[in-house]
Design an enzyme around this catalytic site. Structure first.
Site, PDB file in Angstrom:
ATOM      1  CE1 TYR A 191     -23.777  12.137  12.058  1.00 59.55           C
ATOM      2  CE2 TYR A 191     -21.710  13.220  11.549  1.00 59.55           C
ATOM      3  CZ  TYR A 191     -22.407  12.203  12.179  1.00 59.55           C
ATOM      4  OH  TYR A 191     -21.736  11.282  12.917  1.00 59.55           O
ATOM      5  CG  ASP A 242     -23.899   7.944   6.980  1.00 57.95           C
ATOM      6  OD1 ASP A 242     -24.910   8.571   6.623  1.00 57.95           O
ATOM      7  OD2 ASP A 242     -23.845   7.258   8.014  1.00 57.95           O
ATOM      8  CB  SER A 290       4.961   4.243  -4.445  1.00 59.21           C
ATOM      9  OG  SER A 290       4.055   3.267  -4.893  1.00 59.21           O
ATOM     10  CB  SER A 291       6.043   0.528  -8.404  1.00 56.94           C
ATOM     11  OG  SER A 291       5.117  -0.129  -7.567  1.00 56.94           O
ATOM     12  CG  ASP A 292       1.030   1.519  -7.061  1.00 60.81           C
ATOM     13  OD1 ASP A 292       0.737   0.910  -8.098  1.00 60.81           O
ATOM     14  OD2 ASP A 292       1.129   0.969  -5.944  1.00 60.81           O
ATOM     15  CB  SER A 335       9.523   1.827  -4.478  1.00 66.37           C
ATOM     16  OG  SER A 335       9.217   0.556  -5.015  1.00 66.37           O
ATOM     17  CG  HIS A 392      -2.969  -4.909  -2.886  1.00 66.67           C
ATOM     18  ND1 HIS A 392      -3.222  -5.513  -4.103  1.00 66.67           N
ATOM     19  CD2 HIS A 392      -2.079  -3.926  -3.144  1.00 66.67           C
ATOM     20  CE1 HIS A 392      -2.511  -4.921  -5.053  1.00 66.67           C
ATOM     21  NE2 HIS A 392      -1.810  -3.951  -4.492  1.00 66.67           N
ATOM     22  CG  HIS A 419      -2.938   1.084  -4.543  1.00 62.09           C
ATOM     23  ND1 HIS A 419      -4.099   0.417  -4.874  1.00 62.09           N
ATOM     24  CD2 HIS A 419      -1.923   0.245  -4.889  1.00 62.09           C
ATOM     25  CE1 HIS A 419      -3.799  -0.751  -5.409  1.00 62.09           C
ATOM     26  NE2 HIS A 419      -2.494  -0.888  -5.418  1.00 62.09           N
ATOM     27  N   GLY A 465       0.819  -1.205   0.000  1.00 55.87           N
ATOM     28  CA  GLY A 465       0.000   0.000   0.000  1.00 55.87           C
ATOM     29  C   GLY A 465       0.848   1.249   0.000  1.00 55.87           C
ATOM     30  CG  ASN A 466       1.049   3.434  -2.799  1.00 58.58           C
ATOM     31  OD1 ASN A 466       0.162   4.156  -3.249  1.00 58.58           O
ATOM     32  ND2 ASN A 466       1.402   2.278  -3.386  1.00 58.58           N
ATOM     33  CG  HIS A 524      -4.520  -3.550  -9.106  1.00 59.95           C
ATOM     34  ND1 HIS A 524      -4.057  -2.418  -9.741  1.00 59.95           N
ATOM     35  CD2 HIS A 524      -3.681  -3.753  -8.053  1.00 59.95           C
ATOM     36  CE1 HIS A 524      -2.984  -1.965  -9.111  1.00 59.95           C
ATOM     37  NE2 HIS A 524      -2.748  -2.759  -8.083  1.00 59.95           N
TER      38      HIS A 524
END
Length: 229
Positions: free
Chosen positions: A225, A119, A73-75, A44, A96, A94, A27-28, A167
């Protein structure tokens, strides 16, 4: 360079394991300085226990490292594509995470089944198609462009989340912290929706009136709210 943003993005990244959204380095989180045209993102492949504000990577929207020895990061190209085309967002996540990723692997959007969903997110959370053919040549960039394609005709602020088929999920918000908040909400909504279908395989989306009531009591000009500022 961008020391305060590095601190914010570091703290947001550290929330991912705290909320059980990541395993190992899966994740990142990133956050952008719109005035400078630069964003900060997790380096990364670095384990979360080894992260610090100092090793957050800085890059421009073309993916060039800016004064950082750490590889981003590779993303990063996915984040860059979203920042370029979704001008109101300030942070991206991002992961998983298992429940949201299960829906992504199934190739299904998450239907609106209840008020917890409404909500925070207005309507079905979409699932983008899988990349194909030459799109894999620039995999990460094209993942971002595919997300943008998926949101054509949709409000990316009203639905700050997407699933990428086979993914996993991406979420966003006004800053890195809000993007993490939305990632936590997405995971819980994904879990509830899956369990809902297990309990009642014939379930149908909840009424539109219920969705409108719960979404608009927290969002928009007539929201009521929470406390008045």
């Amino acid at each position: 360079m961008l020391e305060e943003l590095k601190k914010q993005v570091y703290e947001a990244n550290m929330l991912l394991p705290q909320y059980g959204l990541v395993t190992f380095t899966w994740g990142n989180v990133s956050g952008i300085d719109r005035e400078k045209g630069l964003f900060v993102i997790k380096p990364s492949g670095v384990e979360y226990e080894s992260l610090s504000p100092e090793n957050m990577a800085v890059t421009d929207l073309d993916g060039r490292k800016m004064g950082s020895v750490w590889e981003p990061s590779s993303d990063t190209p996915t984040h860059a594509a979203l920042y370029e085309r979704f001008p109101e967002i300030g942070g991206i996540v991002h992961t998983h995470s298992p429940w949201a990723t299960s829906w992504a692997q199934a190739g299904r959007g998450i239907p609106f089944y209840g008020t917890t969903h409404a909500d925070y997110m207005y309507g079905e959370i979409p699932c983008a198609r899988c990349l194909q053919g030459t799109e894999f040549d620039e995999y990460e960039k094209n993942t971002g462009l595919l997300i943008v394609e998926t949101f054509q005709g949709k409000d990316y602020e009203a639905v700050p989340a997407v699933l990428c088929k086979n993914h996993g999920p991406f979420t966003w918000g006004k800053d890195a912290c809000e993007a993490v908040h939305n990632a936590v909400v997405l995971e819980e909504v994904a879990k509830m929706a899956a369990q809902c279908e297990m309990i009642n395989p014939e379930v149908r989306p909840a009424p539109q009136e219920l969705q409108d009531k719960h979404y608009y009591r927290k969002h928009g000009a007539n929201a009521y709210y929470g406390q008045n500022e």
